[in-house]
Design a protein around this motif. Structure first.
Motif, mmCIF file in Angstrom:
data_model
loop_
_atom_site.group_PDB
_atom_site.id
_atom_site.type_symbol
_atom_site.label_atom_id
_atom_site.label_comp_id
_atom_site.label_asym_id
_atom_site.label_seq_id
_atom_site.Cartn_x
_atom_site.Cartn_y
_atom_site.Cartn_z
ATOM 1 N N VAL B 47 0.856 -1.188 0.000
ATOM 2 C CA VAL B 47 0.000 0.000 0.000
ATOM 3 C C VAL B 47 0.896 1.244 0.000
ATOM 4 O O VAL B 47 1.935 1.257 0.652
ATOM 5 C CB VAL B 47 -0.973 0.003 1.206
ATOM 6 N N THR B 48 0.526 2.248 -0.776
ATOM 7 C CA THR B 48 1.267 3.505 -0.782
ATOM 8 C C THR B 48 0.791 4.340 0.394
ATOM 9 O O THR B 48 -0.391 4.655 0.494
ATOM 10 C CB THR B 48 1.018 4.267 -2.092
ATOM 11 N N LEU B 49 1.707 4.668 1.292
ATOM 12 C CA LEU B 49 1.312 5.405 2.492
ATOM 13 C C LEU B 49 1.084 6.871 2.145
ATOM 14 O O LEU B 49 1.976 7.521 1.601
ATOM 15 C CB LEU B 49 2.401 5.270 3.556
ATOM 16 N N PRO B 50 -0.121 7.399 2.439
ATOM 17 C CA PRO B 50 -0.387 8.800 2.103
ATOM 18 C C PRO B 50 0.513 9.736 2.916
ATOM 19 O O PRO B 50 0.741 9.491 4.096
ATOM 20 C CB PRO B 50 -1.858 8.983 2.468
ATOM 21 N N ALA B 51 1.022 10.774 2.280
ATOM 22 C CA ALA B 51 1.996 11.643 2.932
ATOM 23 C C ALA B 51 1.334 12.802 3.664
ATOM 24 O O ALA B 51 1.887 13.336 4.618
ATOM 25 C CB ALA B 51 2.990 12.177 1.903
ATOM 26 N N ARG B 56 -6.052 9.422 2.904
ATOM 27 C CA ARG B 56 -6.202 7.984 3.022
ATOM 28 C C ARG B 56 -5.755 7.278 1.760
ATOM 29 O O ARG B 56 -5.747 7.855 0.688
ATOM 30 C CB ARG B 56 -7.681 7.647 3.264
ATOM 31 N N ALA B 57 -5.405 6.006 1.893
ATOM 32 C CA ALA B 57 -5.096 5.173 0.731
ATOM 33 C C ALA B 57 -5.614 3.776 1.019
ATOM 34 O O ALA B 57 -5.690 3.360 2.165
ATOM 35 C CB ALA B 57 -3.589 5.130 0.494
ATOM 36 N N GLN B 58 -5.996 3.086 -0.031
ATOM 37 C CA GLN B 58 -6.536 1.738 0.147
ATOM 38 C C GLN B 58 -5.948 0.840 -0.931
ATOM 39 O O GLN B 58 -6.013 1.157 -2.119
ATOM 40 C CB GLN B 58 -8.057 1.775 0.041
ATOM 41 N N ALA B 59 -5.346 -0.247 -0.518
ATOM 42 C CA ALA B 59 -4.799 -1.227 -1.461
ATOM 43 C C ALA B 59 -4.474 -2.503 -0.704
ATOM 44 O O ALA B 59 -4.228 -2.457 0.510
ATOM 45 C CB ALA B 59 -3.531 -0.677 -2.127
ATOM 46 N N ASN B 60 -4.464 -3.604 -1.390
ATOM 47 C CA ASN B 60 -4.004 -4.876 -0.817
ATOM 48 C C ASN B 60 -4.750 -5.232 0.466
ATOM 49 O O ASN B 60 -4.192 -5.826 1.386
ATOM 50 C CB ASN B 60 -2.480 -4.775 -0.554
ATOM 51 N N GLY B 61 -6.045 -4.856 0.563
ATOM 52 C CA GLY B 61 -6.831 -5.171 1.755
ATOM 53 C C GLY B 61 -6.495 -4.323 2.965
ATOM 54 O O GLY B 61 -6.914 -4.614 4.077
ATOM 55 N N ILE B 62 -5.714 -3.255 2.754
ATOM 56 C CA ILE B 62 -5.325 -2.382 3.861
ATOM 57 C C ILE B 62 -5.856 -0.973 3.574
ATOM 58 O O ILE B 62 -5.749 -0.482 2.455
ATOM 59 C CB ILE B 62 -3.789 -2.311 4.005
ATOM 60 N N GLU B 63 -6.433 -0.353 4.595
ATOM 61 C CA GLU B 63 -6.847 1.039 4.485
ATOM 62 C C GLU B 63 -5.931 1.842 5.396
ATOM 63 O O GLU B 63 -5.871 1.596 6.600
ATOM 64 C CB GLU B 63 -8.307 1.165 4.928
ATOM 65 N N ASP B 70 4.808 11.203 10.801
ATOM 66 C CA ASP B 70 5.468 9.892 10.743
ATOM 67 C C ASP B 70 4.565 8.801 11.312
ATOM 68 O O ASP B 70 5.033 7.806 11.834
ATOM 69 C CB ASP B 70 6.802 9.926 11.498
ATOM 70 N N GLU B 71 3.254 9.011 11.245
ATOM 71 C CA GLU B 71 2.333 8.084 11.904
ATOM 72 C C GLU B 71 1.143 7.755 11.007
ATOM 73 O O GLU B 71 0.541 8.650 10.413
ATOM 74 C CB GLU B 71 1.844 8.700 13.213
ATOM 75 N N TRP B 72 0.833 6.469 10.935
ATOM 76 C CA TRP B 72 -0.326 6.016 10.162
ATOM 77 C C TRP B 72 -1.112 5.018 10.993
ATOM 78 O O TRP B 72 -0.555 4.332 11.847
ATOM 79 C CB TRP B 72 0.118 5.315 8.871
ATOM 80 N N VAL B 73 -2.410 4.905 10.722
ATOM 81 C CA VAL B 73 -3.187 3.798 11.264
ATOM 82 C C VAL B 73 -3.611 2.958 10.057
ATOM 83 O O VAL B 73 -4.006 3.496 9.016
ATOM 84 C CB VAL B 73 -4.375 4.282 12.124
ATOM 85 N N LEU B 74 -3.445 1.644 10.188
ATOM 86 C CA LEU B 74 -3.802 0.727 9.104
ATOM 87 C C LEU B 74 -4.988 -0.111 9.554
ATOM 88 O O LEU B 74 -4.969 -0.675 10.648
ATOM 89 C CB LEU B 74 -2.625 -0.201 8.773
ATOM 90 N N LEU B 75 -6.020 -0.168 8.733
ATOM 91 C CA LEU B 75 -7.161 -1.041 9.015
ATOM 92 C C LEU B 75 -7.112 -2.204 8.034
ATOM 93 O O LEU B 75 -6.829 -2.014 6.852
ATOM 94 C CB LEU B 75 -8.486 -0.297 8.827
ATOM 95 N N THR B 76 -7.392 -3.373 8.544
ATOM 96 C CA THR B 76 -7.424 -4.540 7.681
ATOM 97 C C THR B 76 -8.379 -5.557 8.303
ATOM 98 O O THR B 76 -8.875 -5.341 9.409
ATOM 99 C CB THR B 76 -5.996 -5.112 7.494
#
Lengths: 100, 184
Positions: B47-51, B56-63, B70-76
């Motif tokens: 998944v390409t992490l939004p900068a 948000r970005a969504q790919a490969n079953g990950i949101e 420097d922080e992201w939350v990933l939903l899967t």
């Protein structure tokens, strides 16, 4: 309620998302055991307590979580600017007319 | 894992003419902290992490939602969490980072309906209109830090810590009824 511009989020947001974190640009001595008690006391406790334009730290605690610096007038509560932590201290003349 | 007395079972909490509040099934959640060139990590996770903060970005079953510089939350999906963790661990040598499973921490409510935005203003300090559809933010809702996801113009999700959920859900439920009463 104050509106504060977070330099990381690049948005102007309500004060409740932020916490105040004291005076800015206070550098911790590189080697604490080499400084005198007086210097260490000054680092820990002695602050400017400015009446007027004050360089201070804020944290976007309920948002991006980042610390940043701000210049706020302690009399009028008006924010002159906010800038990222680590950035040089902006000169007051650039923020106000004739440095006032 | 700590047993929480107040984890709520998924279901509709309030359904009025103004808005509907539903506790959703808990997704798998991961907190990602990383700096620098993220390409090795992005390849590993797929998944390409939004900068930009809030995007948000969504790919490969990950949101993925960017919460900070420097922080992201990933939903899967809950069953996919272990695979995401393994993918992160495999990329650790190439790009040191922190990827932590926080699935057990939060309750998610979905809010939708014609007056969903009005309902949010009951507890939200910021203007909900500053969060565009398809974005999200970590923000402040009636005294608690929450993550607000705006899926469409009047469709939201709020992630809140379990222990704050009874309070916030009580507020949302009352708000739903109040707004519905206004329209009568």
């Amino acid at each position: 309620m104050l509106l504060i511009h977070c330099p990381y989020c690049d948005e102007t947001l309500p004060e409740v998302e932020f916490t105040y974190a004291g005076e800015a640009h206070i550098a911790r001595p590189e080697n604490p055991s080499a400084v005198s008690d007086e210097e260490w006391e000054a680092f820990l406790f002695l602050r400017e307590n400015v009446k007027g334009n004050h360089y201070e730290r804020w944290r976007h605690a309920h948002g991006c979580g980042r610390f940043f610096n701000a210049v706020r007038n302690t009399i009028t509560d008006k924010f002159l600017t906010t800038y990222e932590a680590g950035a040089p201290r902006p000169a007051l003349e650039t923020l106000t007319e004739n440095g006032k | 894992m700590t047993a929480h007395a107040n984890i709520l079972t998924p279901g509709t909490l309030a359904d009025t003419a103004a808005a509907r509040v539903t506790v959703t099934a808990a997704p798998g959640r991961l907190s990602l902290r990383a700096r620098g060139d993220l390409s090795a990590l992005e390849t590993a996770l797929g998944v390409t992490l939004p900068a930009k903060i809030g995007s948000r970005a969504q790919a490969n079953g990950i949101e993925a939602l960017c919460l900070g510089p420097d922080e992201w939350v990933l939903l899967t999906a809950p069953e996919n969490v272990a695979a995401v963790e393994a993918a992160g661990a495999a990329a650790y040598e190439a790009h040191p980072h922190s990827l932590v499973d926080i699935s057990g921490r939060e309750t998610t409510v979905a809010i939708d309906g014609p007056r969903a935005v009005d309902l949010l203003t009951l507890g939200l300090a910021r203007d909900p209109e500053t969060v565009a559809a398809g974005e999200g933010r970590r923000t402040f809702f009636d005294g608690q830090t929450v993550i607000l996801w705006r899926d469409a113009e009047s469709k939201f999700r709020i992630d809140m810590w379990h222990s704050f959920a009874p309070h916030l859900l009580g507020l949302l439920e009352t708000g739903c009824r109040e707004l519905a009463a206004e329209t009568l």
